[in-house]
Design an enzyme around this catalytic site. Structure first.
Site, PDB file in Angstrom:
ATOM      1  N   CYS A 242       0.825  -1.219   0.000  1.00  0.00           N
ATOM      2  CA  CYS A 242       0.000   0.000   0.000  1.00  0.00           C
ATOM      3  C   CYS A 242       0.856   1.265   0.000  1.00  0.00           C
ATOM      4  O   CYS A 242       0.324   2.370  -0.039  1.00  0.00           O
ATOM      5  CB  CYS A 242      -0.888   0.010   1.233  1.00  0.00           C
ATOM      6  SG  CYS A 242       0.054   0.166   2.762  1.00  0.00           S
TER       7      CYS A 242
HETATM    8  N1  PPS Z   1      -4.143   1.088   8.085  1.00  0.00           N
HETATM    9  C1  PPS Z   1      -3.021   0.841   8.770  1.00  0.00           C
HETATM   10  N2  PPS Z   1      -2.817   1.436   9.970  1.00  0.00           N
HETATM   11  C2  PPS Z   1      -1.682   1.198  10.669  1.00  0.00           C
HETATM   12  N3  PPS Z   1      -0.718   0.318  10.268  1.00  0.00           N
HETATM   13  C3  PPS Z   1      -0.890  -0.301   9.096  1.00  0.00           C
HETATM   14  C4  PPS Z   1      -2.018  -0.064   8.279  1.00  0.00           C
HETATM   15  N4  PPS Z   1      -1.906  -0.828   7.172  1.00  0.00           N
HETATM   16  C5  PPS Z   1      -0.752  -1.505   7.286  1.00  0.00           C
HETATM   17  N5  PPS Z   1      -0.131  -1.205   8.435  1.00  0.00           N
HETATM   18  C6  PPS Z   1       1.161  -1.725   8.934  1.00  0.00           C
HETATM   19  O1  PPS Z   1       1.717  -2.591   7.945  1.00  0.00           O
HETATM   20  C7  PPS Z   1       1.662  -3.950   8.399  1.00  0.00           C
HETATM   21  C8  PPS Z   1       1.378  -4.869   7.263  1.00  0.00           C
HETATM   22  O2  PPS Z   1       0.080  -4.612   6.787  1.00  0.00           O
HETATM   23  P1  PPS Z   1      -0.559  -5.429   5.599  1.00  0.00           P
HETATM   24  O3  PPS Z   1       0.042  -6.782   5.507  1.00  0.00           O
HETATM   25  O4  PPS Z   1      -2.036  -5.313   5.757  1.00  0.00           O
HETATM   26  O5  PPS Z   1      -0.087  -4.744   4.264  1.00  0.00           O
HETATM   27  S1  PPS Z   1      -0.187  -3.287   3.696  1.00  0.00           S
HETATM   28  O6  PPS Z   1       0.817  -2.475   4.459  1.00  0.00           O
HETATM   29  O7  PPS Z   1      -1.554  -2.796   3.856  1.00  0.00           O
HETATM   30  O8  PPS Z   1       0.222  -3.410   2.309  1.00  0.00           O
HETATM   31  C9  PPS Z   1       0.593  -3.922   9.479  1.00  0.00           C
HETATM   32  O9  PPS Z   1       0.689  -5.040  10.338  1.00  0.00           O
HETATM   33  P2  PPS Z   1      -0.480  -5.419  11.371  1.00  0.00           P
HETATM   34  O10 PPS Z   1      -0.095  -4.786  12.660  1.00  0.00           O
HETATM   35  O11 PPS Z   1      -0.427  -6.913  11.427  1.00  0.00           O
HETATM   36  O12 PPS Z   1      -1.772  -4.906  10.842  1.00  0.00           O
HETATM   37  C10 PPS Z   1       0.925  -2.618  10.148  1.00  0.00           C
HETATM   38  O13 PPS Z   1       2.118  -2.702  10.886  1.00  0.00           O
END
Ligand code: PPS
Length: 271
Positions: A242
């Site tokens: 993203c």
């Molecule tokens: N919206 C949002 N808010 C805060 N942090 C976020 C967000 N999107 C991604 N992350 C951070 O990126 C980690 C990996 O997310 P994803 O595997 O979903 O992938 S992606 O970043 O959306 O591409 C994700 O890991 P998790 O803590 O497991 O959610 C976060 O560390």
């Protein structure tokens, strides 16, 4: 095993971190368990927060931290305004279960989808994908980091997720000097699932419906048995990230360049 204090590093680490110290730290952290990496992070990382979308990996870290310390790092959640209802419900569940403060950051000047569409139009992710990524994730994250003077974050990425994450290290320094700790960098999906079940950690209800990795509703789909855990993210596209974990300056330039060409396109359609 040598301790990081034997590496001669100050607590908290002094910034900016040089490449040779980063390499030494990663050599030290690589064989450690996620809990040990988190303990190290709490001790050594300056002004530490956890950036989470409440994915399974981040939830494991939240649960581990609740058992390691009475004052876990505050959480930062980037609310794109396009998350599933189930994700918003999970945020509330995590708040009441762990009592951790959650700082919610939305696209600048937007409280609701209506505000967002008034500013950027409908389906901005289709019209201008790079700009969408920038305004819903990259810019709000920078705003949060600047507001709280964040110097280090915990992320929920793992090397087994492949793509750009395949060579993930326990600790990274991004283009703005932010330290990123990836405590579960070495875990695979079954191990994460096992921890969640074993410790009764709250999880997104969508996972019971065939979803494995959950982002915005418009770019997330279910995955079939045996498919990659991230196959349901931007399915059918080459895109796998993203932008949040990519170079900030490149993302900003890409968003501007694409916005420029979209304006040109609109102009040439009109004229
Ligand atoms: N919206 C949002 N808010 C805060 N942090 C976020 C967000 N999107 C991604 N992350 C951070 O990126 C980690 C990996 O997310 P994803 O595997 O979903 O992938 S992606 O970043 O959306 O591409 C994700 O890991 P998790 O803590 O497991 O959610 C976060 O560390």
């Amino acid at each position: 095993m040598a301790s990081t204090s034997a590496l001669g590093l100050p607590k908290p680490l002094a910034l900016p971190l040089c490449q040779s110290d980063l390499a030494k730290i990663n050599a030290y952290l690589s064989p450690l368990t996620p809990e040990e990496i988190l303990r190290w992070g709490i001790e050594y990382l300056p002004n530490l927060y956890q950036t989470t979308a409440f994915g399974l990996t981040g939830l494991v870290a939240i649960d581990m931290l609740s058992k390691i310390t009475t004052s876990p790092p505050p959480l930062i959640f980037l609310d794109t305004l396009y998350h599933f209802q189930e994700t918003y419900e999970l945020v509330e569940e995590v708040k009441s279960r762990y009592g951790a403060p959650v700082h919610v950051y939305k696209p600048e000047g937007c409280e609701t989808v209506r505000d967002f569409e008034a500013k950027f139009g409908e389906k901005h992710w289709v019209v201008d994908e790079a700009n969408y990524d920038f305004v819903v994730k990259v810019e709000p994250a920078q705003r949060a980091y600047e507001t709280f003077h964040v110097q280090s974050i915990i992320t929920g990425r793992r090397a087994s997720q492949g793509g750009a994450r395949a060579s993930l290290q326990p600790l990274e320094v991004d283009s703005k000097g932010l330290l990123k700790l990836n405590p579960l960098f070495a875990w695979n999906f079954p191990l994460v699932e096992w921890y969640i079940k074993e410790n009764n950690v709250p999880r997104n209800k969508l996972l019971d419906q065939g979803y494995r990795s959950v982002g915005d509703w418009h770019s997330t789909s279910k995955v079939a048995e045996g498919q990659d855990e991230r196959a349901g993210r931007w399915a059918g596209k080459e895109k796998t990230e993203c932008g949040l974990h990519e170079d900030y300056f490149k993302m900003k330039a890409k968003a501007k360049a694409q916005a420029g060409s979209q304006n040109l396109l609109r102009f040439s359609i009109r004229s």
